[in-house]
Design a protein around this motif. Structure first.
Motif, PDB file in Angstrom:
ATOM      1  N   ARG A 158     -15.435  -3.989   5.172  1.00  0.00           N
ATOM      2  CA  ARG A 158     -14.166  -4.719   5.161  1.00  0.00           C
ATOM      3  C   ARG A 158     -13.598  -4.808   3.748  1.00  0.00           C
ATOM      4  NH1 ARG A 158     -10.723  -8.011   7.734  1.00  0.00           N
ATOM      5  NH2 ARG A 158      -9.945  -9.834   6.633  1.00  0.00           N
ATOM      6  N   ALA A 159     -14.459  -5.034   2.770  1.00  0.00           N
ATOM      7  CA  ALA A 159     -14.002  -5.116   1.380  1.00  0.00           C
ATOM      8  C   ALA A 159     -13.386  -3.782   0.940  1.00  0.00           C
ATOM      9  CB  ALA A 159     -15.163  -5.496   0.464  1.00  0.00           C
ATOM     10  N   VAL A 160     -14.006  -2.684   1.321  1.00  0.00           N
ATOM     11  CA  VAL A 160     -13.474  -1.359   0.985  1.00  0.00           C
ATOM     12  C   VAL A 160     -12.142  -1.128   1.703  1.00  0.00           C
ATOM     13  CG1 VAL A 160     -13.875   1.128   1.237  1.00  0.00           C
ATOM     14  CG2 VAL A 160     -15.713  -0.361   0.447  1.00  0.00           C
ATOM     15  N   ALA A 161     -12.078  -1.490   2.990  1.00  0.00           N
ATOM     16  CA  ALA A 161     -10.840  -1.314   3.760  1.00  0.00           C
ATOM     17  C   ALA A 161      -9.717  -2.182   3.185  1.00  0.00           C
ATOM     18  CB  ALA A 161     -11.079  -1.662   5.225  1.00  0.00           C
ATOM     19  N   LEU A 162     -10.043  -3.382   2.782  1.00  0.00           N
ATOM     20  CA  LEU A 162      -9.040  -4.286   2.211  1.00  0.00           C
ATOM     21  C   LEU A 162      -8.521  -3.751   0.875  1.00  0.00           C
ATOM     22  CD1 LEU A 162      -7.642  -6.959   2.798  1.00  0.00           C
ATOM     23  CD2 LEU A 162      -9.500  -8.105   1.608  1.00  0.00           C
ATOM     24  N   THR A 163      -9.414  -3.287   0.022  1.00  0.00           N
ATOM     25  CA  THR A 163      -9.014  -2.707  -1.263  1.00  0.00           C
ATOM     26  C   THR A 163      -8.139  -1.473  -1.060  1.00  0.00           C
ATOM     27  OG1 THR A 163     -11.075  -3.493  -2.241  1.00  0.00           O
ATOM     28  CG2 THR A 163      -9.905  -1.780  -3.437  1.00  0.00           C
ATOM     29  N   THR A 164      -8.510  -0.649  -0.105  1.00  0.00           N
ATOM     30  CA  THR A 164      -7.745   0.564   0.192  1.00  0.00           C
ATOM     31  C   THR A 164      -6.355   0.214   0.716  1.00  0.00           C
ATOM     32  OG1 THR A 164      -9.790   1.729   0.686  1.00  0.00           O
ATOM     33  CG2 THR A 164      -7.762   2.709   1.519  1.00  0.00           C
ATOM     34  N   THR A 165      -6.277  -0.796   1.574  1.00  0.00           N
ATOM     35  CA  THR A 165      -4.986  -1.213   2.126  1.00  0.00           C
ATOM     36  C   THR A 165      -4.093  -1.823   1.048  1.00  0.00           C
ATOM     37  OG1 THR A 165      -6.067  -1.594   4.255  1.00  0.00           O
ATOM     38  CG2 THR A 165      -3.892  -2.562   3.953  1.00  0.00           C
ATOM     39  N   ILE A 166      -4.674  -2.567   0.122  1.00  0.00           N
ATOM     40  CA  ILE A 166      -3.894  -3.128  -0.993  1.00  0.00           C
ATOM     41  C   ILE A 166      -3.324  -2.002  -1.858  1.00  0.00           C
ATOM     42  CG2 ILE A 166      -4.068  -4.428  -3.163  1.00  0.00           C
ATOM     43  CD1 ILE A 166      -6.007  -6.313  -1.684  1.00  0.00           C
ATOM     44  N   GLU A 167      -4.145  -1.001  -2.130  1.00  0.00           N
ATOM     45  CA  GLU A 167      -3.681   0.137  -2.928  1.00  0.00           C
ATOM     46  C   GLU A 167      -2.587   0.913  -2.186  1.00  0.00           C
ATOM     47  OE1 GLU A 167      -3.638   2.702  -6.312  1.00  0.00           O
ATOM     48  OE2 GLU A 167      -4.252   0.639  -5.968  1.00  0.00           O
ATOM     49  N   PHE A 168      -2.773   1.096  -0.877  1.00  0.00           N
ATOM     50  CA  PHE A 168      -1.745   1.746  -0.075  1.00  0.00           C
ATOM     51  C   PHE A 168      -0.438   0.959  -0.137  1.00  0.00           C
ATOM     52  CE2 PHE A 168       0.613   1.648   3.903  1.00  0.00           C
ATOM     53  CZ  PHE A 168       0.961   2.973   4.053  1.00  0.00           C
ATOM     54  N   ALA A 169      -0.524  -0.356  -0.005  1.00  0.00           N
ATOM     55  CA  ALA A 169       0.672  -1.207  -0.032  1.00  0.00           C
ATOM     56  C   ALA A 169       1.381  -1.096  -1.379  1.00  0.00           C
ATOM     57  CB  ALA A 169       0.298  -2.657   0.262  1.00  0.00           C
ATOM     58  N   ARG A 170       0.613  -1.014  -2.453  1.00  0.00           N
ATOM     59  CA  ARG A 170       1.193  -0.911  -3.787  1.00  0.00           C
ATOM     60  C   ARG A 170       1.976   0.391  -3.963  1.00  0.00           C
ATOM     61  NH1 ARG A 170       0.107   1.082  -8.762  1.00  0.00           N
ATOM     62  NH2 ARG A 170      -1.767   2.182  -8.127  1.00  0.00           N
ATOM     63  N   LEU A 171       1.461   1.469  -3.389  1.00  0.00           N
ATOM     64  CA  LEU A 171       2.063   2.781  -3.613  1.00  0.00           C
ATOM     65  C   LEU A 171       3.038   3.239  -2.520  1.00  0.00           C
ATOM     66  CD1 LEU A 171      -1.143   4.681  -4.782  1.00  0.00           C
ATOM     67  CD2 LEU A 171       0.718   3.811  -6.219  1.00  0.00           C
ATOM     68  N   ASN A 172       2.801   2.830  -1.279  1.00  0.00           N
ATOM     69  CA  ASN A 172       3.514   3.457  -0.161  1.00  0.00           C
ATOM     70  C   ASN A 172       4.210   2.504   0.801  1.00  0.00           C
ATOM     71  OD1 ASN A 172       2.519   6.182  -0.739  1.00  0.00           O
ATOM     72  ND2 ASN A 172       0.545   5.357  -0.144  1.00  0.00           N
ATOM     73  N   ALA A 173       4.295   1.232   0.510  1.00  0.00           N
ATOM     74  CA  ALA A 173       4.800   0.312   1.527  1.00  0.00           C
ATOM     75  C   ALA A 173       5.996  -0.490   1.044  1.00  0.00           C
ATOM     76  CB  ALA A 173       3.689  -0.635   1.959  1.00  0.00           C
ATOM     77  N   SER A 174       6.768  -0.917   2.024  1.00  0.00           N
ATOM     78  CA  SER A 174       7.890  -1.810   1.793  1.00  0.00           C
ATOM     79  C   SER A 174       8.012  -2.704   3.016  1.00  0.00           C
ATOM     80  CB  SER A 174       9.187  -1.013   1.610  1.00  0.00           C
ATOM     81  OG  SER A 174      10.302  -1.886   1.657  1.00  0.00           O
ATOM     82  N   GLY A 175       8.435  -3.928   2.801  1.00  0.00           N
ATOM     83  CA  GLY A 175       8.644  -4.832   3.918  1.00  0.00           C
ATOM     84  C   GLY A 175       9.850  -4.469   4.743  1.00  0.00           C
ATOM     85  N   TYR A 176      10.624  -3.483   4.287  1.00  0.00           N
ATOM     86  CA  TYR A 176      11.869  -3.106   4.954  1.00  0.00           C
ATOM     87  C   TYR A 176      11.790  -1.778   5.696  1.00  0.00           C
ATOM     88  CZ  TYR A 176      13.344  -6.794   1.871  1.00  0.00           C
ATOM     89  OH  TYR A 176      13.443  -7.991   1.228  1.00  0.00           O
ATOM     90  N   MET A 177      10.591  -1.184   5.786  1.00  0.00           N
ATOM     91  CA  MET A 177      10.445   0.066   6.521  1.00  0.00           C
ATOM     92  C   MET A 177       9.092   0.089   7.226  1.00  0.00           C
ATOM     93  SD  MET A 177      10.086   2.647   3.321  1.00  0.00           S
ATOM     94  CE  MET A 177       8.510   3.429   3.138  1.00  0.00           C
ATOM     95  N   PRO A 178       8.943   0.937   8.240  1.00  0.00           N
ATOM     96  CA  PRO A 178       7.673   0.994   8.978  1.00  0.00           C
ATOM     97  C   PRO A 178       6.529   1.463   8.091  1.00  0.00           C
ATOM     98  CG  PRO A 178       9.399   2.213  10.121  1.00  0.00           C
ATOM     99  CD  PRO A 178       9.947   1.824   8.790  1.00  0.00           C
ATOM    100  N   VAL A 179       5.346   1.063   8.468  1.00  0.00           N
ATOM    101  CA  VAL A 179       4.139   1.489   7.760  1.00  0.00           C
ATOM    102  C   VAL A 179       3.866   2.952   8.110  1.00  0.00           C
ATOM    103  CG1 VAL A 179       1.655   1.109   7.533  1.00  0.00           C
ATOM    104  CG2 VAL A 179       3.193  -0.840   7.837  1.00  0.00           C
ATOM    105  N   ASP A 180       3.613   3.771   7.098  1.00  0.00           N
ATOM    106  CA  ASP A 180       3.254   5.164   7.329  1.00  0.00           C
ATOM    107  C   ASP A 180       1.765   5.198   7.706  1.00  0.00           C
ATOM    108  OD1 ASP A 180       2.720   7.879   7.330  1.00  0.00           O
ATOM    109  OD2 ASP A 180       3.980   8.267   5.574  1.00  0.00           O
ATOM    110  N   VAL A 181       1.516   5.093   8.991  1.00  0.00           N
ATOM    111  CA  VAL A 181       0.155   4.957   9.499  1.00  0.00           C
ATOM    112  C   VAL A 181      -0.683   6.202   9.213  1.00  0.00           C
ATOM    113  CG1 VAL A 181      -1.203   4.519  11.581  1.00  0.00           C
ATOM    114  CG2 VAL A 181       0.939   3.320  11.244  1.00  0.00           C
ATOM    115  N   ALA A 182      -0.074   7.363   9.195  1.00  0.00           N
ATOM    116  CA  ALA A 182      -0.825   8.598   8.929  1.00  0.00           C
ATOM    117  C   ALA A 182      -1.438   8.575   7.528  1.00  0.00           C
ATOM    118  CB  ALA A 182       0.077   9.808   9.106  1.00  0.00           C
ATOM    119  N   ILE A 183      -0.664   8.182   6.548  1.00  0.00           N
ATOM    120  CA  ILE A 183      -1.182   8.123   5.171  1.00  0.00           C
ATOM    121  C   ILE A 183      -2.232   7.021   5.040  1.00  0.00           C
ATOM    122  CG2 ILE A 183      -0.583   7.614   2.764  1.00  0.00           C
ATOM    123  CD1 ILE A 183       2.103   8.964   3.260  1.00  0.00           C
TER     124      ILE A 183
END
Length: 137
Positions: free
Chosen positions: A84-109
């Protein structure tokens, strides 16, 4: 009143069939019970989306880890906090680089990132399945 009885009839038939499947010697019930143990469900993760100088939103993700068999699934449940710690860290990094609250999550990436990170943590992970993902502003 008659319409309600007619509507309930198919449901009662299904319940009867399900009870018939649960006979003691039934192999189908055993397969269904053991196959679910090879999947390790993780609690929902909520991570922030950082914008320019502040928090822009949040990503909510729910994942399931698929393993080869129930024995491996049980072993991974024992180290679930580390996964879970690894998944959480990975998701935080993904959010920093590839996410916005105004568009869908790119689930593939996100799935590629989670697969890479969790397989590096424990090679017994077959794949990561994203069962729910979303972003809010």
């Amino acid at each position: 009143m008659r319409a309600v009885r007619i509507a309930l009839l198919p449901a009662l038939l299904l319940v009867g069939q399900a009870n018939a499947l649960d006979l003691p010697g039934n192999k189908l019930s055993e397969v269904l019970i053991t196959s679910n143990k090879r999947f390790v469900a993780m609690d929902e993760m909520v991570t922030p989306i950082f914008g320019e100088g502040d928090i822009e939103g949040a990503i909510t993700v729910r994942i399931v880890i698929e393993t080869a068999n129930p024995t491996v699934g049980n072993a991974l449940r024992d180290i679930q906090p580390r996964l879970r710690a690894v998944a959480l860290t990975t998701t935080i990094e993904f959010a920093r680089l590839n996410a916005s609250g105004y568009m869908p999550v790119d689930v593939a990436i996100l799935r590629q990132s989670l697969n890479r990170a969790l397989k590096a943590t424990d090679p017994r992970v077959l794949q990561v399945l994203i069962v729910r993902a979303g972003a809010t502003a």
